[in-house]
Scaffold this active site. Sequence first.
Site, PDB file in Angstrom:
ATOM      1  N   HIS A   1      21.827  28.269  52.540  1.00 45.09           N
ATOM      2  CA  HIS A   1      21.788  27.158  51.578  1.00 45.09           C
ATOM      3  C   HIS A   1      21.499  27.642  50.163  1.00 45.09           C
ATOM      4  CE1 HIS A   1      20.769  24.330  55.194  1.00 45.09           C
ATOM      5  NE2 HIS A   1      22.016  24.712  55.183  1.00 45.09           N
TER       6      HIS A   1
ATOM      7  N   CYS B   1      31.990  28.496  34.817  1.00 43.88           N
ATOM      8  CA  CYS B   1      32.624  29.796  35.092  1.00 43.88           C
ATOM      9  C   CYS B   1      31.954  30.554  36.246  1.00 43.88           C
ATOM     10  CB  CYS B   1      32.618  30.658  33.827  1.00 43.88           C
ATOM     11  SG  CYS B   1      30.995  31.287  33.383  1.00 43.88           S
TER      12      CYS B   1
HETATM   13  N1  APR Z   1       5.619  26.444  61.548  1.00 43.26           N
HETATM   14  C1  APR Z   1       6.751  26.172  62.255  1.00 43.26           C
HETATM   15  N2  APR Z   1       7.436  24.999  62.141  1.00 43.26           N
HETATM   16  C2  APR Z   1       6.928  24.074  61.308  1.00 43.26           C
HETATM   17  C3  APR Z   1       5.735  24.276  60.565  1.00 43.26           C
HETATM   18  C4  APR Z   1       5.083  25.535  60.715  1.00 43.26           C
HETATM   19  N3  APR Z   1       3.975  25.803  60.040  1.00 43.26           N
HETATM   20  N4  APR Z   1       5.499  23.171  59.803  1.00 43.26           N
HETATM   21  C5  APR Z   1       6.503  22.296  60.074  1.00 43.26           C
HETATM   22  N5  APR Z   1       7.361  22.839  60.979  1.00 43.26           N
HETATM   23  C6  APR Z   1       8.606  22.267  61.498  1.00 43.26           C
HETATM   24  C7  APR Z   1       8.631  20.752  61.559  1.00 43.26           C
HETATM   25  O1  APR Z   1       8.117  20.272  62.784  1.00 43.26           O
HETATM   26  C8  APR Z   1      10.118  20.452  61.397  1.00 43.26           C
HETATM   27  O2  APR Z   1      10.770  20.433  62.658  1.00 43.26           O
HETATM   28  O3  APR Z   1       9.619  22.637  60.589  1.00 43.26           O
HETATM   29  C9  APR Z   1      10.638  21.640  60.576  1.00 43.26           C
HETATM   30  C10 APR Z   1      10.967  21.339  59.122  1.00 43.26           C
HETATM   31  O4  APR Z   1      12.080  20.494  59.112  1.00 43.26           O
HETATM   32  P1  APR Z   1      12.800  20.066  57.737  1.00 43.26           P
HETATM   33  O5  APR Z   1      11.758  19.673  56.778  1.00 43.26           O
HETATM   34  O6  APR Z   1      13.856  19.093  58.110  1.00 43.26           O
HETATM   35  O7  APR Z   1      13.427  21.428  57.197  1.00 43.26           O
HETATM   36  P2  APR Z   1      14.785  22.166  57.616  1.00 43.26           P
HETATM   37  O8  APR Z   1      15.097  21.985  59.044  1.00 43.26           O
HETATM   38  O9  APR Z   1      14.695  23.539  57.111  1.00 43.26           O
HETATM   39  O10 APR Z   1      15.856  21.368  56.731  1.00 43.26           O
HETATM   40  C11 APR Z   1      17.193  21.791  56.770  1.00 43.26           C
HETATM   41  O11 APR Z   1      17.792  20.228  55.060  1.00 43.26           O
HETATM   42  O12 APR Z   1      17.147  19.166  53.160  1.00 43.26           O
HETATM   43  C12 APR Z   1      17.994  20.138  53.654  1.00 43.26           C
HETATM   44  O13 APR Z   1      18.896  22.024  52.573  1.00 43.26           O
HETATM   45  C13 APR Z   1      17.699  21.505  53.056  1.00 43.26           C
HETATM   46  O14 APR Z   1      17.624  23.646  54.177  1.00 43.26           O
HETATM   47  C14 APR Z   1      17.227  22.318  54.264  1.00 43.26           C
HETATM   48  C15 APR Z   1      17.858  21.588  55.432  1.00 43.26           C
END
Ligand code: APR
Length: 250
Positions: A119, A130
């Site tokens: 991402h 550009c």
């Molecule tokens: N260790 C492991 N997992 C964790 C922790 C931790 N300390 N804290 C939270 N989590 C978990 C949560 O339970 C959740 O399932 O991490 C996950 C975070 O989820 P999101 O906030 O949805 O993040 P992500 O999955 O990376 O989002 C994907 O969405 O908004 C877009 O581009 C953005 O890259 C991002 C994509």
Amino acid sequence: MDPPAEVRAWCQAARRPCVLSGAGMSAESGVPTFRDTPRSLWARFDPATLATPEAYERDPALVWAWYQWRTHLVRRAQPNEGHVALARWARSRPELRIVTQNVDDLHERAGSPEVIHLHGSLFAARCVACGRPPSQPLASLGDDGPPPLRLPPPTCAACGGLLRPGVVWFGEALPPGPWQAALDAVTRCDLLLVVGTSGLVHPAASLPAQALARGVPVVEINPQPTPLSPLASRVWRTTAAVGLPQLLPD
Ligand code: APR
């Protein structure tokens, strides 16, 4: 809670491991996640006004300021024990590949050599016209006072176009190079650890199924259940900074 013995055995046996990481990987470094807590970004901010090409076109200063604020948070953050454990693992597993959805640089700052950013990155701004990167390092926000709500993006020294954050916005395709590299990493891995992602955003969320289809063990490391949980070979309800150092000792 000790790592499941089976998972530890898979890590010890793996020669071409792959890690798919998400925002949870950096949560214990103080970088906000997107969805899982009331303090998460999409609980506080509207992605439609901040994380789409249309939002940037409508109000570039609002979008630029918000990404400068996120960059500021990441600059102040430090890699956590989870990032450090993966970088250490890479020293004994040169074929380890980290595929991250994160736009921070904490894997690299921990010393991980092979990090594939699906991402984009907060540190890869480019000209919207550009495509060139900035000709000189961008100023960063200071700690003196609240972040500005609006900040006009700098202009490109080459063509005068506006700079945009180097991240992938909703509605945009993933950069083909990193996507192909991620597919290659998942296609050739002999173990996939899925750390700290809600598994809701595609196409990144489709990667674990590719490994499972090849009979490769897929381990979910996440304190909360996700759509991947019922499909994973093993689930370990722990956090990145607590679990990974136990799983990947010296
Ligand atoms: N260790 C492991 N997992 C964790 C922790 C931790 N300390 N804290 C939270 N989590 C978990 C949560 O339970 C959740 O399932 O991490 C996950 C975070 O989820 P999101 O906030 O949805 O993040 P992500 O999955 O990376 O989002 C994907 O969405 O908004 C877009 O581009 C953005 O890259 C991002 C994509």
